[in-house]
Motif scaffolding. Structure first.
Motif, mmCIF file in Angstrom:
data_model
loop_
_atom_site.group_PDB
_atom_site.id
_atom_site.type_symbol
_atom_site.label_atom_id
_atom_site.label_comp_id
_atom_site.label_asym_id
_atom_site.label_seq_id
_atom_site.Cartn_x
_atom_site.Cartn_y
_atom_site.Cartn_z
ATOM 1 N N LEU A 150 2.402 8.423 -19.109
ATOM 2 C CA LEU A 150 1.205 7.825 -18.526
ATOM 3 C C LEU A 150 1.154 8.084 -17.018
ATOM 4 O O LEU A 150 0.098 8.357 -16.458
ATOM 5 C CB LEU A 150 1.178 6.316 -18.816
ATOM 6 N N ARG A 151 2.311 8.009 -16.358
ATOM 7 C CA ARG A 151 2.349 8.237 -14.913
ATOM 8 C C ARG A 151 1.827 9.636 -14.566
ATOM 9 O O ARG A 151 1.096 9.825 -13.604
ATOM 10 C CB ARG A 151 3.781 8.058 -14.385
ATOM 11 N N ARG A 152 2.242 10.605 -15.386
ATOM 12 C CA ARG A 152 1.816 11.984 -15.131
ATOM 13 C C ARG A 152 0.286 12.072 -15.174
ATOM 14 O O ARG A 152 -0.337 12.685 -14.319
ATOM 15 C CB ARG A 152 2.452 12.912 -16.173
ATOM 16 N N TYR A 205 -5.307 -2.863 -6.892
ATOM 17 C CA TYR A 205 -5.926 -1.528 -6.929
ATOM 18 C C TYR A 205 -7.148 -1.485 -7.844
ATOM 19 O O TYR A 205 -8.217 -1.022 -7.445
ATOM 20 C CB TYR A 205 -4.919 -0.462 -7.395
ATOM 21 N N GLN A 206 -6.970 -1.957 -9.111
ATOM 22 C CA GLN A 206 -8.096 -1.848 -10.044
ATOM 23 C C GLN A 206 -9.117 -2.968 -9.793
ATOM 24 O O GLN A 206 -10.312 -2.776 -10.008
ATOM 25 C CB GLN A 206 -7.595 -1.905 -11.501
ATOM 26 N N GLY A 207 -8.660 -4.129 -9.314
ATOM 27 C CA GLY A 207 -9.573 -5.235 -9.034
ATOM 28 C C GLY A 207 -10.185 -5.111 -7.640
ATOM 29 O O GLY A 207 -11.341 -4.715 -7.487
ATOM 30 N N VAL A 216 0.846 -1.196 0.000
ATOM 31 C CA VAL A 216 0.000 0.000 0.000
ATOM 32 C C VAL A 216 0.882 1.248 0.000
ATOM 33 O O VAL A 216 2.107 1.158 0.136
ATOM 34 C CB VAL A 216 -0.967 0.029 1.226
ATOM 35 N N GLU A 217 0.250 2.409 -0.155
ATOM 36 C CA GLU A 217 0.996 3.683 -0.160
ATOM 37 C C GLU A 217 1.832 3.780 1.123
ATOM 38 O O GLU A 217 1.346 3.456 2.202
ATOM 39 C CB GLU A 217 0.042 4.889 -0.159
ATOM 40 N N GLY A 218 3.052 4.246 0.995
ATOM 41 C CA GLY A 218 3.880 4.494 2.179
ATOM 42 C C GLY A 218 4.381 3.236 2.877
ATOM 43 O O GLY A 218 4.775 3.283 4.038
ATOM 44 N N ASP A 231 9.635 -1.649 -8.721
ATOM 45 C CA ASP A 231 8.704 -1.064 -7.757
ATOM 46 C C ASP A 231 7.299 -1.147 -8.376
ATOM 47 O O ASP A 231 6.981 -0.371 -9.262
ATOM 48 C CB ASP A 231 9.142 0.393 -7.534
ATOM 49 N N ARG A 232 6.510 -2.111 -7.949
ATOM 50 C CA ARG A 232 5.161 -2.446 -8.439
ATOM 51 C C ARG A 232 5.216 -3.165 -9.787
ATOM 52 O O ARG A 232 6.088 -2.908 -10.627
ATOM 53 C CB ARG A 232 4.253 -1.217 -8.577
ATOM 54 N N TYR A 233 4.196 -4.044 -9.962
ATOM 55 C CA TYR A 233 4.053 -4.802 -11.220
ATOM 56 C C TYR A 233 2.576 -5.176 -11.297
ATOM 57 O O TYR A 233 1.731 -4.498 -10.691
ATOM 58 C CB TYR A 233 4.996 -6.024 -11.173
ATOM 59 N N GLY A 238 7.069 1.708 2.206
ATOM 60 C CA GLY A 238 8.535 1.727 2.274
ATOM 61 C C GLY A 238 9.217 0.993 1.137
ATOM 62 O O GLY A 238 10.380 0.588 1.249
ATOM 63 N N LYS A 239 8.529 0.849 0.010
ATOM 64 C CA LYS A 239 9.104 0.095 -1.107
ATOM 65 C C LYS A 239 10.413 0.701 -1.593
ATOM 66 O O LYS A 239 11.392 -0.024 -1.768
ATOM 67 C CB LYS A 239 8.120 0.020 -2.292
ATOM 68 N N SER A 240 10.425 2.019 -1.828
ATOM 69 C CA SER A 240 11.655 2.592 -2.412
ATOM 70 C C SER A 240 12.844 2.453 -1.471
ATOM 71 O O SER A 240 13.961 2.171 -1.934
ATOM 72 C CB SER A 240 11.497 4.046 -2.845
ATOM 73 N N SER A 256 -0.142 -5.032 -8.503
ATOM 74 C CA SER A 256 -0.750 -3.735 -8.140
ATOM 75 C C SER A 256 -2.036 -3.506 -8.913
ATOM 76 O O SER A 256 -2.993 -2.952 -8.380
ATOM 77 C CB SER A 256 0.217 -2.573 -8.408
ATOM 78 N N THR A 257 -2.052 -3.903 -10.179
ATOM 79 C CA THR A 257 -3.269 -3.720 -10.972
ATOM 80 C C THR A 257 -4.406 -4.573 -10.400
ATOM 81 O O THR A 257 -5.540 -4.112 -10.262
ATOM 82 C CB THR A 257 -3.019 -4.093 -12.449
ATOM 83 N N VAL A 258 -4.082 -5.813 -10.041
ATOM 84 C CA VAL A 258 -5.129 -6.685 -9.492
ATOM 85 C C VAL A 258 -5.609 -6.132 -8.144
ATOM 86 O O VAL A 258 -6.807 -6.094 -7.863
ATOM 87 C CB VAL A 258 -4.628 -8.147 -9.377
ATOM 88 N N MET A 294 -4.351 2.186 -19.184
ATOM 89 C CA MET A 294 -3.103 2.966 -19.133
ATOM 90 C C MET A 294 -2.040 2.226 -18.317
ATOM 91 O O MET A 294 -0.867 2.202 -18.687
ATOM 92 C CB MET A 294 -3.367 4.362 -18.578
ATOM 93 N N TYR A 295 -2.457 1.618 -17.187
ATOM 94 C CA TYR A 295 -1.480 0.826 -16.422
ATOM 95 C C TYR A 295 -0.970 -0.342 -17.261
ATOM 96 O O TYR A 295 0.221 -0.678 -17.234
ATOM 97 C CB TYR A 295 -2.092 0.314 -15.110
ATOM 98 N N LEU A 296 -1.876 -0.969 -18.026
ATOM 99 C CA LEU A 296 -1.457 -2.112 -18.846
ATOM 100 C C LEU A 296 -0.541 -1.670 -19.988
ATOM 101 O O LEU A 296 0.429 -2.365 -20.324
ATOM 102 C CB LEU A 296 -2.688 -2.848 -19.401
#
Ligand code: TMP
Length: 210
Positions: free
Chosen positions: A46-48, A101-103, A8-10, A92-94, A12-14, A97-99, A66-68
């Motif tokens: 796309l990120r922007r 967040y979007q799922g 999730v956000e924050g 960092d994410r793959y 600590g991935k980076s 994340s789509t499943v 767009m994520y795809l």
């Protein structure tokens, strides 16, 4: 070795990716560090759009594609060539994340998203996925503090601004994906100091180093 980092956000991935990169370098392995969305020129555009807090009208399906698109281009242009050249890739994410967040978050059909993921990635699955697990309350407090510190609250706050309930569904979604594929996922408790979390991440990855 292809390793993805999710959470999730924050969560600590980076920070953890930086520590894993240093650790691999100490073993003589120069890993490529990259991210989704935004790991190639198309992805940056796309990120922007995807993270612009002013884009409140984005349709969930438009967002999904767009994520795809970011992922398909990034795999073809960056990840596959690096792996083919024998490099380790830390992403960092793959698609998880789509499943999540979007799922699980937005409510799009999860099984269909899994199938779309195979299409976008050409079937390229990570060898290992580190899920940095944290209650979303804790992660959001960290993420909002970081956004304010870098003055990004306007431009990179679209997901952070969503209600807690959304982030709870995302967290549960990640945990469900980890239960489905215990061989690929390592669920790492992400609270505590970066060094403590890294000790857990390293232990999980050591099993995958050949
Ligand atoms: P980041 O801040 O970790 O770089 O992630 C960007 C945001 O995009 C984050 O809120 C999660 C979201 N996201 C999705 O909704 N679906 C995806 O497929 C990816 C990769 C990220």
């Amino acid at each position: 070795m292809f390793v993805t980092f999710e959470g999730v956000e924050g969560s600590g991935k980076s920070t953890q990716i930086g520590l894993v990169r240093q650790w691999l370098a100490s073993l003589g392995r120069e890993a490529l560090v990259t991210r989704q969305p935004g790991g190639c020129a198309l992805g940056l555009e796309l990120r922007r759009i995807l993270l612009d807090a002013r884009n409140t009208h984005l349709d969930s399906t438009a967002e999904l594609f767009m994520y795809l698109a970011d992922r398909a281009q990034h795999v073809a242009e960056v990840i596959r060539p690096a792996l083919d050249a024998g490099r380790d890739v830390l992403c960092d994410r793959y698609h998880d994340s789509t499943v999540a967040y979007q799922g699980f978050g937005r409510g799009l059909d999860v099984e269909r998203l899994v199938a779309l993921g195979r299409m976008a990635t050409g079937g390229l699955a990570p060898h290992a996925t580190i899920l940095l697990d944290l209650p979303p309350e804790t992660g959001l407090t960290r993420a909002r503090g970081r956004n304010q510190a870098v003055g990004a609250s306007q431009s990179e706050g679209r997901f952070e601004a969503l209600e807690l309930d959304f982030h709870q569904r995302v967290r549960e979604g990640f945990l469900e994906l980890a239960r489905r594929e215990p061989g690929r996922f390592a669920v790492v408790h992400a609270a505590g100091s970066p060094e403590d979390v890294f000790a857990r991440v390293r232990a999980a990855l050591e099993a995958h180093l050949s």
